[in-house]
Design a protein around this motif. Structure first.
Motif, PDB file in Angstrom:
ATOM      1  N   PHE A 308      -8.970  30.029  21.460  1.00  0.00           N
ATOM      2  CA  PHE A 308     -10.303  29.809  21.523  1.00  0.00           C
ATOM      3  C   PHE A 308     -10.940  28.901  22.910  1.00  0.00           C
ATOM      4  CE2 PHE A 308     -14.041  27.547  20.398  1.00  0.00           C
ATOM      5  CZ  PHE A 308     -15.002  28.564  19.504  1.00  0.00           C
ATOM      6  N   HIS A 309     -11.813  29.963  23.536  1.00  0.00           N
ATOM      7  CA  HIS A 309     -12.202  29.380  24.743  1.00  0.00           C
ATOM      8  C   HIS A 309     -13.737  28.929  24.634  1.00  0.00           C
ATOM      9  CE1 HIS A 309      -9.113  31.975  26.890  1.00  0.00           C
ATOM     10  NE2 HIS A 309      -8.577  30.946  26.420  1.00  0.00           N
ATOM     11  N   VAL A 310     -14.152  27.845  25.090  1.00  0.00           N
ATOM     12  CA  VAL A 310     -15.453  27.251  25.252  1.00  0.00           C
ATOM     13  C   VAL A 310     -15.876  27.211  26.728  1.00  0.00           C
ATOM     14  CG1 VAL A 310     -17.055  25.297  24.776  1.00  0.00           C
ATOM     15  CG2 VAL A 310     -15.383  26.150  23.140  1.00  0.00           C
ATOM     16  N   TYR A 311     -16.407  27.778  27.372  1.00  0.00           N
ATOM     17  CA  TYR A 311     -16.713  27.981  28.571  1.00  0.00           C
ATOM     18  C   TYR A 311     -17.747  27.005  29.211  1.00  0.00           C
ATOM     19  CZ  TYR A 311     -13.903  32.159  28.697  1.00  0.00           C
ATOM     20  OH  TYR A 311     -12.867  32.874  28.640  1.00  0.00           O
ATOM     21  N   ASP A 312     -18.524  26.493  28.301  1.00  0.00           N
ATOM     22  CA  ASP A 312     -19.823  25.308  28.608  1.00  0.00           C
ATOM     23  C   ASP A 312     -19.949  24.778  27.328  1.00  0.00           C
ATOM     24  OD1 ASP A 312     -21.441  23.745  29.836  1.00  0.00           O
ATOM     25  OD2 ASP A 312     -23.074  25.526  29.792  1.00  0.00           O
ATOM     26  N   GLY A 313     -19.237  23.427  27.244  1.00  0.00           N
ATOM     27  CA  GLY A 313     -19.219  22.755  25.933  1.00  0.00           C
ATOM     28  C   GLY A 313     -20.344  21.511  26.110  1.00  0.00           C
ATOM     29  N   ALA A 314     -21.380  21.703  26.948  1.00  0.00           N
ATOM     30  CA  ALA A 314     -22.405  20.475  27.390  1.00  0.00           C
ATOM     31  C   ALA A 314     -23.171  20.359  26.261  1.00  0.00           C
ATOM     32  CB  ALA A 314     -23.084  20.806  28.530  1.00  0.00           C
ATOM     33  N   LYS A 315     -23.485  21.238  25.352  1.00  0.00           N
ATOM     34  CA  LYS A 315     -24.533  21.066  24.307  1.00  0.00           C
ATOM     35  C   LYS A 315     -23.770  20.903  23.229  1.00  0.00           C
ATOM     36  CE  LYS A 315     -28.341  23.735  26.413  1.00  0.00           C
ATOM     37  NZ  LYS A 315     -29.440  24.880  26.273  1.00  0.00           N
ATOM     38  N   LEU A 316     -22.315  20.741  23.024  1.00  0.00           N
ATOM     39  CA  LEU A 316     -21.648  20.685  21.913  1.00  0.00           C
ATOM     40  C   LEU A 316     -21.332  19.405  21.524  1.00  0.00           C
ATOM     41  CD1 LEU A 316     -19.180  23.707  22.070  1.00  0.00           C
ATOM     42  CD2 LEU A 316     -21.230  23.712  20.834  1.00  0.00           C
ATOM     43  N   GLY A 317     -21.748  18.674  20.424  1.00  0.00           N
ATOM     44  CA  GLY A 317     -21.295  17.316  20.100  1.00  0.00           C
ATOM     45  C   GLY A 317     -19.896  17.211  19.598  1.00  0.00           C
ATOM     46  N   GLN A 318     -19.465  15.945  19.048  1.00  0.00           N
ATOM     47  CA  GLN A 318     -18.182  15.819  18.625  1.00  0.00           C
ATOM     48  C   GLN A 318     -17.672  16.375  17.363  1.00  0.00           C
ATOM     49  OE1 GLN A 318     -17.226  11.554  18.800  1.00  0.00           O
ATOM     50  NE2 GLN A 318     -18.012  11.395  16.871  1.00  0.00           N
ATOM     51  N   ASP A 319     -18.765  16.607  16.521  1.00  0.00           N
ATOM     52  CA  ASP A 319     -18.783  17.194  15.400  1.00  0.00           C
ATOM     53  C   ASP A 319     -18.571  18.732  15.374  1.00  0.00           C
ATOM     54  OD1 ASP A 319     -19.057  14.794  13.984  1.00  0.00           O
ATOM     55  OD2 ASP A 319     -21.427  15.132  13.724  1.00  0.00           O
ATOM     56  N   ASP A 320     -18.987  19.400  16.545  1.00  0.00           N
ATOM     57  CA  ASP A 320     -18.830  20.738  16.700  1.00  0.00           C
ATOM     58  C   ASP A 320     -17.449  20.801  17.237  1.00  0.00           C
ATOM     59  OD1 ASP A 320     -21.289  21.490  16.124  1.00  0.00           O
ATOM     60  OD2 ASP A 320     -21.872  20.729  18.295  1.00  0.00           O
ATOM     61  N   PHE A 321     -16.662  20.083  17.921  1.00  0.00           N
ATOM     62  CA  PHE A 321     -15.225  20.040  18.176  1.00  0.00           C
ATOM     63  C   PHE A 321     -14.420  20.159  17.082  1.00  0.00           C
ATOM     64  CE2 PHE A 321     -17.002  18.837  22.297  1.00  0.00           C
ATOM     65  CZ  PHE A 321     -16.802  20.040  23.127  1.00  0.00           C
ATOM     66  N   ILE A 322     -14.732  18.986  16.246  1.00  0.00           N
ATOM     67  CA  ILE A 322     -13.942  18.780  15.034  1.00  0.00           C
ATOM     68  C   ILE A 322     -14.112  20.164  14.173  1.00  0.00           C
ATOM     69  CG2 ILE A 322     -13.751  17.555  12.995  1.00  0.00           C
ATOM     70  CD1 ILE A 322     -14.858  15.165  14.356  1.00  0.00           C
ATOM     71  N   ARG A 323     -15.157  20.751  14.356  1.00  0.00           N
ATOM     72  CA  ARG A 323     -15.442  22.053  13.195  1.00  0.00           C
ATOM     73  C   ARG A 323     -14.475  23.289  14.006  1.00  0.00           C
ATOM     74  NH1 ARG A 323     -20.079  25.547  13.315  1.00  0.00           N
ATOM     75  NH2 ARG A 323     -20.937  24.477  14.674  1.00  0.00           N
ATOM     76  N   ILE A 324     -14.319  23.202  15.191  1.00  0.00           N
ATOM     77  CA  ILE A 324     -13.368  24.152  15.597  1.00  0.00           C
ATOM     78  C   ILE A 324     -11.698  23.933  15.273  1.00  0.00           C
ATOM     79  CG2 ILE A 324     -11.954  25.057  17.873  1.00  0.00           C
ATOM     80  CD1 ILE A 324     -14.680  24.157  19.412  1.00  0.00           C
ATOM     81  N   PHE A 325     -11.457  22.819  15.071  1.00  0.00           N
ATOM     82  CA  PHE A 325     -10.083  22.677  14.099  1.00  0.00           C
ATOM     83  C   PHE A 325     -10.151  22.778  12.722  1.00  0.00           C
ATOM     84  CE2 PHE A 325     -10.205  19.555  18.033  1.00  0.00           C
ATOM     85  CZ  PHE A 325      -9.325  20.300  18.800  1.00  0.00           C
ATOM     86  N   GLN A 326     -11.076  22.608  12.066  1.00  0.00           N
ATOM     87  CA  GLN A 326     -11.467  22.835  10.780  1.00  0.00           C
ATOM     88  C   GLN A 326     -11.403  24.493  10.370  1.00  0.00           C
ATOM     89  OE1 GLN A 326     -14.982  20.860   9.726  1.00  0.00           O
ATOM     90  NE2 GLN A 326     -13.883  18.828   9.252  1.00  0.00           N
ATOM     91  N   MET A 327     -12.149  25.270  11.067  1.00  0.00           N
ATOM     92  CA  MET A 327     -12.381  26.593  10.967  1.00  0.00           C
ATOM     93  C   MET A 327     -11.080  27.496  11.503  1.00  0.00           C
ATOM     94  SD  MET A 327     -15.156  26.774   9.354  1.00  0.00           S
ATOM     95  CE  MET A 327     -15.428  28.344   9.236  1.00  0.00           C
ATOM     96  N   VAL A 328     -10.377  26.798  12.569  1.00  0.00           N
ATOM     97  CA  VAL A 328      -9.445  27.682  13.124  1.00  0.00           C
ATOM     98  C   VAL A 328      -8.052  26.967  13.005  1.00  0.00           C
ATOM     99  CG1 VAL A 328      -8.782  29.073  15.335  1.00  0.00           C
ATOM    100  CG2 VAL A 328     -11.263  28.425  14.787  1.00  0.00           C
ATOM    101  N   PRO A 329      -7.432  26.878  11.779  1.00  0.00           N
ATOM    102  CA  PRO A 329      -6.374  26.467  11.614  1.00  0.00           C
ATOM    103  C   PRO A 329      -4.997  26.757  12.287  1.00  0.00           C
ATOM    104  CG  PRO A 329      -6.684  27.736   9.650  1.00  0.00           C
ATOM    105  CD  PRO A 329      -7.771  27.819  10.594  1.00  0.00           C
ATOM    106  N   GLY A 330      -4.974  28.213  12.820  1.00  0.00           N
ATOM    107  CA  GLY A 330      -4.039  28.808  13.511  1.00  0.00           C
ATOM    108  C   GLY A 330      -4.067  28.599  14.970  1.00  0.00           C
ATOM    109  N   LEU A 331      -4.681  27.741  15.452  1.00  0.00           N
ATOM    110  CA  LEU A 331      -5.031  27.540  16.872  1.00  0.00           C
ATOM    111  C   LEU A 331      -3.807  27.171  17.755  1.00  0.00           C
ATOM    112  CD1 LEU A 331      -7.532  27.744  19.088  1.00  0.00           C
ATOM    113  CD2 LEU A 331      -7.815  25.317  18.716  1.00  0.00           C
TER     114      LEU A 331
END
Length: 656
Positions: A308-331
């Motif tokens: 999973f690549h995020v090339y610009d996370g300036a508009k993402l909050g910490q809840d969005d980063f937590i959602r990445i780990f929730q939705m992609v368990p095999g990361l």
């Protein structure tokens, strides 16, 4: 006395005066008192050239009447001339018929040529014919002039007709009146005085000053829009250069589809079965347009993904980063750029999940504390193989690097860039990581050369890539250590060194056991002295001998070479290295910007010696002016009117 002209009754007063005033009084109404007409100025006075002279004061009643009924004086004049011309043509025909009749009966008629009265009548009859002939010639010359104008050609193309005379006559009839005459505006129908600066309207008429100013403003706005559009195209072109998109020409269908999807991302609900490579390109495009937010992030969250690549996370909050780990368990591989909200709560949630990261790339996550870094590496560092950290400010410290040898036993890649806190103590701890294959350091605090030598003596034998950026105080001992211990390098970067000399680079590349470099970056390894920029008595940096030794050792395998600002390399050395008997088939990109000795001939030699070269950068090489670029190659940085980037169109044999 009453005279009717064009349906208007002219009323004159009975007082003995030479002044006369025409008043628009209908015939069925009583005449106004003569007292009001006596003191008004005359209507107009004719000048010597026959044109009406403008008279100060109020307009005449006739002029007001014509303006009120939208009657054009110019059209009246044209109609009168047309009727006069038709009458003259009819008179000519009658005279010709009469002459033919007289010729047929001349044998029976008596000779009257000696009659003076008849001769006088003949001359008087011939005078109008001569005047008509002169008027016809003037009209013919005017028509010929109109046919030679651009306006006639444009009207002819628009009409798509072969009737040239009809178009010319229409243009002649619609010709603008002369200055100082009255005309109605084509747009607002306002009556105004024609001047030499009166502007033509869209349909060929004339415009009043107010409408002319409005049209000028619209034209200026259109020109400004065109300039802005052209500037936008130039900026986009330079942006493509910075992104590495050097191909000039039409875009591929895939690129157009990705751009269309990025512009309409709000309408997308799911990417469906798109391949991962296309999804990654869409993510790059969205990040470039700053469109990656909480909503668009959901489009990329695939439960089965391992990367999973995020090339610009300036508009993402910490809840969005937590959602990445929730939705992609095999990361397993995570890359986040501009992750300014990747904070301690996100790290705490990551440690509660059964996610085994093998590759962690964090850029701009400068709010993670030092204790959380240590805790994360101790709990989740065992499967970690690659750790790359950028712009971490003061929280990624020597204590974090000291944990790596024990917490990350499988670490093969370590990159610490733009760090303000790591010192020589943390660099010394890197020497304990025996599994390290790739090392890249860009530190703001100076590190002594002996520490680098100690680290290279411990892990230099297995290193494949080594990058030491901004090593201002590092001397030739580091180059000697690289020559001694690093025997498997394929990539080497040493930049902005002010202590290494040309002799050190000669020793590095002479009889080096390494098989040959594929990537070499030695930019700004030069003397920095603004007072005496061309003087280098100590041969600081990469100079002529070092460049000759470099190309002799690794020139056959080099793919990317960067010697930006190594300005003490002489021109004859370039000619020697890229001579006719030398060939570098693997070279694809070469950076030789800000080297004073580079000229057109040297650039031609480079293109000939590097047949597979794709891009050559010559920024600041002011002697490169008019070089012939071979077909398919890119020359960037030429300061000329053609632009910064030139794609070659000529054959390779004509490059020199």
């Amino acid at each position: 006395m009453q005279v009717t002209c064009f349906g208007v009754k002219a009323v004159s007063c009975n007082r003995p005066s030479s002044r006369r005033r025409v008043s628009s009084v209908p015939s069925d109404q009583p005449s106004p008192p003569c007292k009001e007409l006596h003191h008004q100025p005359p209507l107009s006075t004719m000048s010597r050239g026959g044109y009406p002279r403008r008279v100060m004061g109020p307009q005449s009643a006739l002029t007001d009447y014509l303006a009120a009924h939208n009657i054009s004086a110019n059209q009246i004049r044209l109609d009168a001339e047309r009727r006069r011309r038709e009458a003259q043509e009819q008179q000519q025909n009658n005279s010709q018929n009469q002459a033919n009749t007289e010729a047929s009966t001349s044998s029976a008629a008596p000779d009257v040529t000696d009659n003076p009265a008849r001769a006088t009548r003949s001359r008087r009859a011939a005078a109008p014919i001569a005047q008509d002939e002169e008027a016809r010639k003037r009209e013919q010359r005017a028509i010929e002039k109109i046919k030679a104008s651009k306006k006639f050609q444009k009207r002819k193309r628009a009409a798509d007709s072969d009737e040239d005379d009809d178009i010319a006559m229409a243009l002649l009839a619609a010709s603008a009146p002369l200055p100082n005459q009255q005309e109605n505006c084509e747009i607002c129908a306002k009556r105004f005085t024609v001047t030499a600066y009166s502007r033509n309207g869209p349909s060929g008429g004339l415009l009043c000053p107010e409408c002319s100013r409005d049209i000028d403003k619209e034209d200026a706005a259109k020109q400004k829009a065109r300039r802005v559009a052209a500037a936008g195209r130039r900026r986009q072109f330079q942006s493509n250069i910075l992104d590495g998109i050097c191909a000039i020409g039409p875009k591929s269908l895939m690129t157009l589809c990705i751009e269309t999807l990025a512009k309409n991302i709000d309408l997308a609900e799911d990417f469906g079965d798109m391949p991962p490579i296309l999804i990654d390109k869409v993510a790059r495009k969205l990040s470039k347009l700053r469109l990656l937010d909480s909503r668009t992030l959901s489009l990329f969250l695939t439960p089965t993904a391992e990367e999973f690549h995020v090339y610009d996370g300036a508009k993402l909050g910490q809840d969005d980063f937590i959602r990445i780990f929730q939705m992609v368990p095999g990361l397993k591989r995570l890359k986040i750029r501009n992750g300014i909200h990747f904070k301690d709560p996100v790290v705490d949630y990551l440690m509660t999940r059964h996610i085994e990261l093998e590759d962690l790339y964090l850029h701009g996550a400068n709010l993670i504390s030092e204790s959380k870094w240590i805790e994360l590496l101790q709990k989740r560092g065992k499967p970690l193989r690659s750790l790359r950290v950028y712009f971490t400010d003061k929280h990624f410290t020597d204590a974090v690097l000291a944990v790596l040898p024990t917490a990350c036993p499988n670490l093969t890649r370590l990159k610490v860039c733009h760090n303000q806190q790591v010192t020589g103590t943390g660099v010394a701890a890197i020497g304990q990581i025996k599994t390290l294959r790739h090392l890249s350091l860009d530190l703001r605090k100076s590190v002594h050369s002996d520490i680098y030598v100690d680290v290279l003596s411990k892990i230099g034998r297995q290193l494949e890539t080594l990058c030491l950026t901004r090593v201002n105080e590092t001397d030739n001992t580091v180059l000697d250590a690289i020559h001694t211990y690093c025997r498997s390098l394929s990539k080497l970067r040493i930049t902005e060194s002010e202590a290494m000399t040309d002799a050190g680079f000669v020793r590095l590349f002479t009889d080096w056991a390494s098989p040959g470099l594929k990537y070499l970056d030695l930019q700004k390894c030069c003397q920095i002295d603004s007072a005496h920029p061309r003087e280098n008595p100590d041969n600081i940096g990469l100079c002529s001998d070092g460049f000759r030794a470099l190309m002799a050792h690794s020139g056959r395998k080099l793919r990317n070479l960067n010697i930006h600002a190594c300005r003490h390399i002489r021109g004859e050395v370039f000619e020697e290295v890229f001579s006719k008997d030398k060939l570098y088939e693997d070279m694809e990109k070469l950076e030789i910007s800000f080297i004073e000795e580079v000229n057109d001939y040297i650039v031609g030699c480079i293109f000939r010696a590097c047949p597979n070269l794709k891009e050559l950068n010559v920024f600041g090489c002011m002697k490169v002016r008019d070089v012939r670029v071979p077909r398919g190659k890119i020359l960037v940085g030429v300061p000329n009117a053609r632009g910064m980037m030139i794609e070659g169109q000529s054959d390779g044999e004509d490059a020199v």
